[in-house]
Scaffold this motif. Sequence first.
Motif, PDB file in Angstrom:
ATOM      1  N   GLY A  17       0.756  -1.243   0.000  1.00  0.00           N
ATOM      2  CA  GLY A  17       0.000   0.000   0.000  1.00  0.00           C
ATOM      3  C   GLY A  17       0.786   1.293   0.000  1.00  0.00           C
ATOM      4  N   ILE A  18       2.095   1.232  -0.250  1.00  0.00           N
ATOM      5  CA  ILE A  18       2.875   2.470  -0.360  1.00  0.00           C
ATOM      6  C   ILE A  18       2.546   3.145  -1.701  1.00  0.00           C
ATOM      7  CG2 ILE A  18       5.204   3.451  -0.516  1.00  0.00           C
ATOM      8  CD1 ILE A  18       4.677   2.338   2.227  1.00  0.00           C
ATOM      9  N   MET A  61      10.628   4.530  -2.498  1.00  0.00           N
ATOM     10  CA  MET A  61      10.692   3.197  -3.088  1.00  0.00           C
ATOM     11  C   MET A  61      11.178   2.140  -2.111  1.00  0.00           C
ATOM     12  SD  MET A  61       9.762   3.606  -6.112  1.00  0.00           S
ATOM     13  CE  MET A  61      10.140   4.176  -7.760  1.00  0.00           C
ATOM     14  N   GLY A  62      12.088   2.512  -1.248  1.00  0.00           N
ATOM     15  CA  GLY A  62      12.613   1.542  -0.297  1.00  0.00           C
ATOM     16  C   GLY A  62      11.504   0.924   0.532  1.00  0.00           C
ATOM     17  N   ALA A  63      10.569   1.764   0.953  1.00  0.00           N
ATOM     18  CA  ALA A  63       9.450   1.265   1.754  1.00  0.00           C
ATOM     19  C   ALA A  63       8.553   0.354   0.931  1.00  0.00           C
ATOM     20  CB  ALA A  63       8.640   2.438   2.300  1.00  0.00           C
ATOM     21  N   ALA A  64       8.404   0.668  -0.364  1.00  0.00           N
ATOM     22  CA  ALA A  64       7.547  -0.160  -1.219  1.00  0.00           C
ATOM     23  C   ALA A  64       8.183  -1.523  -1.493  1.00  0.00           C
ATOM     24  CB  ALA A  64       7.272   0.568  -2.536  1.00  0.00           C
ATOM     25  N   MET A  65       9.521  -1.554  -1.543  1.00  0.00           N
ATOM     26  CA  MET A  65      10.190  -2.800  -1.939  1.00  0.00           C
ATOM     27  C   MET A  65      10.602  -3.678  -0.757  1.00  0.00           C
ATOM     28  SD  MET A  65      12.450  -1.534  -5.226  1.00  0.00           S
ATOM     29  CE  MET A  65      13.453  -0.326  -4.368  1.00  0.00           C
ATOM     30  N   PRO A  93       4.795   5.751 -13.877  1.00  0.00           N
ATOM     31  CA  PRO A  93       4.296   7.089 -13.525  1.00  0.00           C
ATOM     32  C   PRO A  93       2.776   7.176 -13.699  1.00  0.00           C
ATOM     33  CG  PRO A  93       6.290   7.258 -14.846  1.00  0.00           C
ATOM     34  CD  PRO A  93       5.908   5.812 -14.835  1.00  0.00           C
ATOM     35  N   ASP A  94       2.247   6.523 -14.731  1.00  0.00           N
ATOM     36  CA  ASP A  94       0.803   6.576 -14.957  1.00  0.00           C
ATOM     37  C   ASP A  94       0.022   5.818 -13.895  1.00  0.00           C
ATOM     38  OD1 ASP A  94       1.041   8.134 -17.196  1.00  0.00           O
ATOM     39  OD2 ASP A  94       1.126   6.441 -18.581  1.00  0.00           O
ATOM     40  N   SER A  95       0.523   4.679 -13.476  1.00  0.00           N
ATOM     41  CA  SER A  95      -0.232   3.907 -12.475  1.00  0.00           C
ATOM     42  C   SER A  95      -0.286   4.675 -11.164  1.00  0.00           C
ATOM     43  CB  SER A  95       0.381   2.513 -12.285  1.00  0.00           C
ATOM     44  OG  SER A  95       1.610   2.570 -11.586  1.00  0.00           O
ATOM     45  N   VAL A  96       0.789   5.415 -10.857  1.00  0.00           N
ATOM     46  CA  VAL A  96       0.785   6.219  -9.633  1.00  0.00           C
ATOM     47  C   VAL A  96      -0.208   7.371  -9.754  1.00  0.00           C
ATOM     48  CG1 VAL A  96       2.205   7.729  -8.176  1.00  0.00           C
ATOM     49  CG2 VAL A  96       3.132   5.556  -9.010  1.00  0.00           C
ATOM     50  N   LYS A  97      -0.216   8.010 -10.942  1.00  0.00           N
ATOM     51  CA  LYS A  97      -1.185   9.105 -11.149  1.00  0.00           C
ATOM     52  C   LYS A  97      -2.623   8.592 -11.088  1.00  0.00           C
ATOM     53  CE  LYS A  97       1.903  11.641 -14.232  1.00  0.00           C
ATOM     54  NZ  LYS A  97       2.306  11.496 -15.641  1.00  0.00           N
ATOM     55  N   GLN A  98      -2.820   7.343 -11.429  1.00  0.00           N
ATOM     56  CA  GLN A  98      -4.164   6.771 -11.377  1.00  0.00           C
ATOM     57  C   GLN A  98      -4.508   6.259  -9.982  1.00  0.00           C
ATOM     58  OE1 GLN A  98      -4.699   3.934 -14.564  1.00  0.00           O
ATOM     59  NE2 GLN A  98      -4.381   5.471 -16.162  1.00  0.00           N
ATOM     60  N   GLY A  99      -3.673   6.594  -9.001  1.00  0.00           N
ATOM     61  CA  GLY A  99      -4.007   6.288  -7.614  1.00  0.00           C
ATOM     62  C   GLY A  99      -3.633   4.892  -7.160  1.00  0.00           C
ATOM     63  N   ILE A 113       2.227   0.874  -4.983  1.00  0.00           N
ATOM     64  CA  ILE A 113       3.442   0.431  -5.675  1.00  0.00           C
ATOM     65  C   ILE A 113       3.776  -1.023  -5.334  1.00  0.00           C
ATOM     66  CG2 ILE A 113       5.918   0.859  -5.948  1.00  0.00           C
ATOM     67  CD1 ILE A 113       5.346   3.795  -5.265  1.00  0.00           C
ATOM     68  N   PRO A 114       3.645  -1.923  -6.304  1.00  0.00           N
ATOM     69  CA  PRO A 114       4.025  -3.316  -6.054  1.00  0.00           C
ATOM     70  C   PRO A 114       5.549  -3.464  -6.097  1.00  0.00           C
ATOM     71  CG  PRO A 114       2.626  -3.102  -8.023  1.00  0.00           C
ATOM     72  CD  PRO A 114       3.130  -1.742  -7.677  1.00  0.00           C
ATOM     73  N   GLY A 115       6.063  -4.333  -5.252  1.00  0.00           N
ATOM     74  CA  GLY A 115       7.500  -4.598  -5.246  1.00  0.00           C
ATOM     75  C   GLY A 115       7.773  -6.072  -5.487  1.00  0.00           C
ATOM     76  N   VAL A 116       8.989  -6.364  -5.922  1.00  0.00           N
ATOM     77  CA  VAL A 116       9.389  -7.755  -6.120  1.00  0.00           C
ATOM     78  C   VAL A 116      10.871  -7.865  -5.767  1.00  0.00           C
ATOM     79  CG1 VAL A 116      10.081  -7.555  -8.562  1.00  0.00           C
ATOM     80  CG2 VAL A 116       9.157  -9.721  -7.709  1.00  0.00           C
ATOM     81  N   ALA A 117      11.292  -9.011  -5.273  1.00  0.00           N
ATOM     82  CA  ALA A 117      12.696  -9.222  -4.923  1.00  0.00           C
ATOM     83  C   ALA A 117      13.105 -10.619  -5.366  1.00  0.00           C
ATOM     84  CB  ALA A 117      12.905  -9.079  -3.417  1.00  0.00           C
ATOM     85  N   HIS A 118      14.132 -10.683  -6.199  1.00  0.00           N
ATOM     86  CA  HIS A 118      14.650 -11.970  -6.675  1.00  0.00           C
ATOM     87  C   HIS A 118      15.984 -12.245  -5.977  1.00  0.00           C
ATOM     88  CE1 HIS A 118      11.603 -12.357  -9.757  1.00  0.00           C
ATOM     89  NE2 HIS A 118      11.883 -11.158 -10.222  1.00  0.00           N
TER      90      HIS A 118
END
Lengths: 345, 345
Positions: free
Chosen positions: B194-195, B201-205, B314-320, B323-328
Motif C-alpha cells: 500500500g505504499i 521506493m525503499g518502503a515499497a520494496m 508514472p501513470d499507475s501512480v497518477k491513477q491512484g 506500488i508493487p514490489g518484487v525481490a529476486h
Amino acid sequence: MSQSILHPGAVILSAATVVGGKEHDGPLGAHFDFFNGNDRFGQDTWEKAESEMQRMALSAALSKADVTPDAVDMLFAGDLLNQCVGSSYGLLSYDVPYFGLYGACSTSAEGLILAASMIGGGHAHRAAVVTSSHNAAAERQFRTPLEYGGQRPPTGQWTVTGAGAFLLAEAATREDPALALVTHAMPGIVVDLGISDANHMGAAMAPAAVSTLTRYLEQSGSAPGDYDLIVTGDLGWEGSRILCDLMAAKGMDISPIHNDCGKMIFSRNTQDTHCGGSGCGCAAVVLGGYLLPMLQRGDLKRILFMATGAMMSPDSVKQGQTIPGVAHLLCLESPTLRPTQSPTQ
Amino acid sequence: MSQSILHPGAVILSAATVVGGKEHDGPLGAHFDFFNGNDRFGQDTWEKAESEMQRMALSAALSKADVTPDAVDMLFAGDLLNQCVGSSYGLLSYDVPYFGLYGACSTSAEGLILAASMIGGGHAHRAAVVTSSHNAAAERQFRTPLEYGGQRPPTGQWTVTGAGAFLLAEAATREDPALALVTHAMPGIVVDLGISDANHMGAAMAPAAVSTLTRYLEQSGSAPGDYDLIVTGDLGWEGSRILCDLMAAKGMDISPIHNDCGKMIFSRNTQDTHCGGSGCGCAAVVLGGYLLPMLQRGDLKRILFMATGAMMSPDSVKQGQTIPGVAHLLCLESPTLRPTQSPTQ
C-alpha cells in the motif's frame, strides 16, 4: 553448437482468453472465453481494464486445469504498457513467483519458451504465461488517445484488446489431456533493417521472422511443408506479404501454409482495421482460443507459432532511431500424435 | 513442493561494469571497469548513452572471458526505460537470441536466475545478462528532467548511471576460473502493502525482500548467520532499515550482515543522494565490480544477492494505484569453496 534449437519438454495443459467488443465481433469471436462489449471490464481506466483482463485470463486458465495458484511454480508475464503495469498489477493477487518480460508483441512466445524450458529443465512442475494488450491504453501511450480521432495510414495495424493465459506442465494425464506439446523452440535475435515508420510495424518485424524461421528450418532439417501451419503474430497483411516474399527469395514458398494472427482476428472487409490486428494480446488469444483447441482435436498436427515484436518506444522513434524487431518461435504438436502426451518421451 | 528453491547450476565466468561520473567519484569508483565523467558516452541523447553503456559492458564481459558473441546461446536484458529500449538498441549489434525482461531494479537478479537456470536445465552452454539505468534518462521519464531542478524529498533515491554485464556458463576451468557459483535461487512474488509515494521506493520494496528472504531461509533450512553477506539492491538507507526491522519482528536479526547496493555505491556524507542509489544499474555494477571479485578471491565465501524492483509506472501512480514490489534472490558461492568450480558437482 551454439544458439541451437531448444527442446523445452513441456505440455500446454490449458489456456484461457479474454477479449474486447471488436475482437468478439470478429471472425474468431465465438472461440474466446470472455468478452466485454465496452472494453472497460468494470474498471475506471483502460490500464486497469487491461490488468483485469490478465487476472480473468489466468483465473480461467487455472480453473480449466483444476489447478490452484499455489501449485504454480512461476509466472511469466508482460504487456505493452510502460513498465509492464498491465501484468504487475493484474497478477498481483496471485502469490506466485513472477518473472516480468518485455518482448512487445512477441511476449506470448517468449513466455511460452521460458516457461516450457524451465519445466523441461527440471526447475518447475507447472508454470503459467500471461500477456495482454488493450487498444485504448496502447493507442494513447504509443500514438494518440482515441478521442483525438487521428487518421491511421493504410499500413497501420489495430492493437487488439485481449489477454491470453496459458498453463504449462511436465506432462498431461489421460484424465487431463494436453492442448498441445511444446517440442522445439527457437528464440529470436533482434534485427533492425532500418524501418522508421511506427505505423508500418509489419515491415519492421518481418525480417526478424525471416531470421528466426530460417535458422529453425536449417537447424531442424525440416521444410515448410512439414508443418500444417506457420503462423506469425502479428505481421498483419502487409508484413505477412513481406515475410512470404523474403522467404520466397530464399527459395522457400511458405505462402500456402502461412497465416498471421493479425489477419485472422479481424475481418478485412467489414472491420476497417487496415492491416489487421497487433499487440501482445493478438497472438495470445488466437493461439489460446483458436489454434490450441485445433491442435488438441488433431485438426492441426504440427505447427510453428512465431510471435513477433517491435522493440522501439515512442521516444526512440522521436530520437530518429529505427525499429528493431524480434521473433520467437515454438513448434507445437497435437497430443493426438503422441499417446503419452509427454514431449520428452 | 511447489514454488520451491531453484538449483540453477551455473557459474558466473565474467562480469563488466560501466558507470557515470558520480558513481566513479563514489566509494566503489575504483572497482568499475569504465566510466564517463559527463555521462554522455559520446551520444547525443541520454537514452542512447544508456544503450552505449550496455554495449560496452557486454563487450567487456565477453572479452574478459575470451568468448565471442556467436558462442553465447542467449541474452537476458532489461532496463527502466519505456519498452526497455536501453537494452533492445544497446544489444542490437549482438547476433544472440534475446529475451527481454522487465523487473525494474530487480532485473539483474531476474536475469541471473533465468540465465543460470537455462544453463542448469541443459538449454544453454553460455548465457549473458545485461542491465542498466541512467540517471538523466530515468529522471526525465519517471519524475522530471534534471534541468527543472526539482527538489527531492529525504526518502528519495538517486538513480545510478551504470550498466553491468555478466557471462554465465556450465562450469569453469582451471585456466578460466569462475567469479562465483550460482548455487540456489528464489524468484520473488510481487507484494504490495500500500505504499503510494514514488519517492519512497525503499518502503515499497522492503516487504517484497522480506517475502523472498523468509521463504528462502525457511526452505533452505539456513539462517542469516550462514552467509557472509545478505545484500539487497536497492532499498537505500530507509528501505534497508525497514527490511531489518521487519526481519527482526520475525525473530531474525540480519542487521550485522546486511548491506545494500544503494548504500554502498555513494558516500552518504559527501554525495548528497539522500537515501542512496537505485536503478537497474546499481545492483548490477556493485555485484559485478565489487562483490564478485571478493567472491572470486574468497574474501566472501557465500552471499545472498537480492535485487528488488518497484513495479509501478508514472501513470499507475497518477491513477491512484499503490506500488508493487518484487525481490529476486540468488545464493552465490566463492569458487574457493569448490575446487571443481561446477555448482552441480
